[in-house]
Design a protein around this motif. Sequence first.
Motif, mmCIF file in Angstrom:
data_model
loop_
_atom_site.group_PDB
_atom_site.id
_atom_site.type_symbol
_atom_site.label_atom_id
_atom_site.label_comp_id
_atom_site.label_asym_id
_atom_site.label_seq_id
_atom_site.Cartn_x
_atom_site.Cartn_y
_atom_site.Cartn_z
ATOM 1 N N THR A 149 -26.488 -72.922 10.334
ATOM 2 C CA THR A 149 -26.346 -71.986 11.445
ATOM 3 C C THR A 149 -25.214 -70.995 11.243
ATOM 4 N N GLU A 150 -24.415 -71.148 10.206
ATOM 5 C CA GLU A 150 -23.334 -70.211 9.947
ATOM 6 C C GLU A 150 -23.711 -69.343 8.752
ATOM 7 N N LEU A 151 -23.358 -68.052 8.872
ATOM 8 C CA LEU A 151 -23.682 -67.106 7.804
ATOM 9 C C LEU A 151 -22.543 -67.031 6.801
ATOM 10 N N ASP A 152 -22.898 -66.830 5.561
ATOM 11 C CA ASP A 152 -21.873 -66.581 4.560
ATOM 12 C C ASP A 152 -21.442 -65.114 4.670
ATOM 13 N N PRO A 153 -20.281 -64.751 4.179
ATOM 14 C CA PRO A 153 -19.776 -63.375 4.345
ATOM 15 C C PRO A 153 -20.706 -62.308 3.784
ATOM 16 N N ALA A 154 -21.452 -62.606 2.727
ATOM 17 C CA ALA A 154 -22.355 -61.594 2.155
ATOM 18 C C ALA A 154 -23.465 -61.249 3.141
ATOM 19 N N ASN A 155 -24.031 -62.255 3.797
ATOM 20 C CA ASN A 155 -25.098 -62.000 4.763
ATOM 21 C C ASN A 155 -24.557 -61.475 6.081
ATOM 22 N N THR A 156 -23.303 -61.769 6.403
ATOM 23 C CA THR A 156 -22.718 -61.270 7.647
ATOM 24 C C THR A 156 -22.643 -59.752 7.613
ATOM 25 N N GLU A 157 -22.269 -59.177 6.476
ATOM 26 C CA GLU A 157 -22.178 -57.724 6.371
ATOM 27 C C GLU A 157 -23.554 -57.064 6.486
ATOM 28 N N LYS A 158 -24.625 -57.789 6.151
ATOM 29 C CA LYS A 158 -25.969 -57.232 6.291
ATOM 30 C C LYS A 158 -26.413 -57.215 7.747
ATOM 31 N N LEU A 159 -25.860 -58.099 8.572
ATOM 32 C CA LEU A 159 -26.223 -58.162 9.981
ATOM 33 C C LEU A 159 -25.288 -57.369 10.877
ATOM 34 N N ARG A 160 -24.002 -57.404 10.579
ATOM 35 C CA ARG A 160 -23.019 -56.793 11.462
ATOM 36 C C ARG A 160 -21.939 -56.137 10.625
ATOM 37 N N GLN A 161 -21.624 -54.897 10.965
ATOM 38 C CA GLN A 161 -20.565 -54.183 10.268
ATOM 39 C C GLN A 161 -19.246 -54.533 10.937
ATOM 40 N N SER A 162 -18.276 -54.939 10.154
ATOM 41 C CA SER A 162 -16.994 -55.336 10.726
ATOM 42 C C SER A 162 -16.184 -54.105 11.113
#
Length: 175
Positions: free
Chosen positions: A43-56
Amino acid sequence: MKTRSLILILAVACIPLGGCSLFKRKAPPPVIHTIAASPVSGTELDPANTEKLRQSETLRAYPVSRYVDPRDPNLMHEAHIVYRKETPAAWNLAPHAPTVVPLGPVMALADPAEKPQLLPAEVEQKMAAQNRLMAALIEQNETLTTELSNLRKEVAQLRNKPAATTENTTTTKQP
């Protein structure tokens, strides 16, 4: 003097009465037990996939040297760093690559550029049956429309025919 002593006696008598409530023990508050949520795998995203879903958000640091406060000339600020948020965090609404989205223990592949899959055979058969039914209904509607127009013509002819026969009978009876 009597009034002072009377007031003093009443004050001394009231002090213990008011103080009784101070020494009563209150019931302890109820203990609420909380259960810490344990993490669920997948249920937790790795940082590589997080950037694909949400821009920090974008943060910048600006060093500032000593300066005199513009509001109060009696104050001087020592050199320090000012942090500024340049852009806020936002959802990535136009991903360029397929994104893996965790849905609990199951993983789904979401690719907006992917073509939709063909319909299963059962759905295609049901759609063909519906199309045949619709064609039959359209044909039935056309035949009913032509029959209705024919009936209207016959009714109009029948309405005109008795009027013509009554005119003929009235003209023949007159000498």
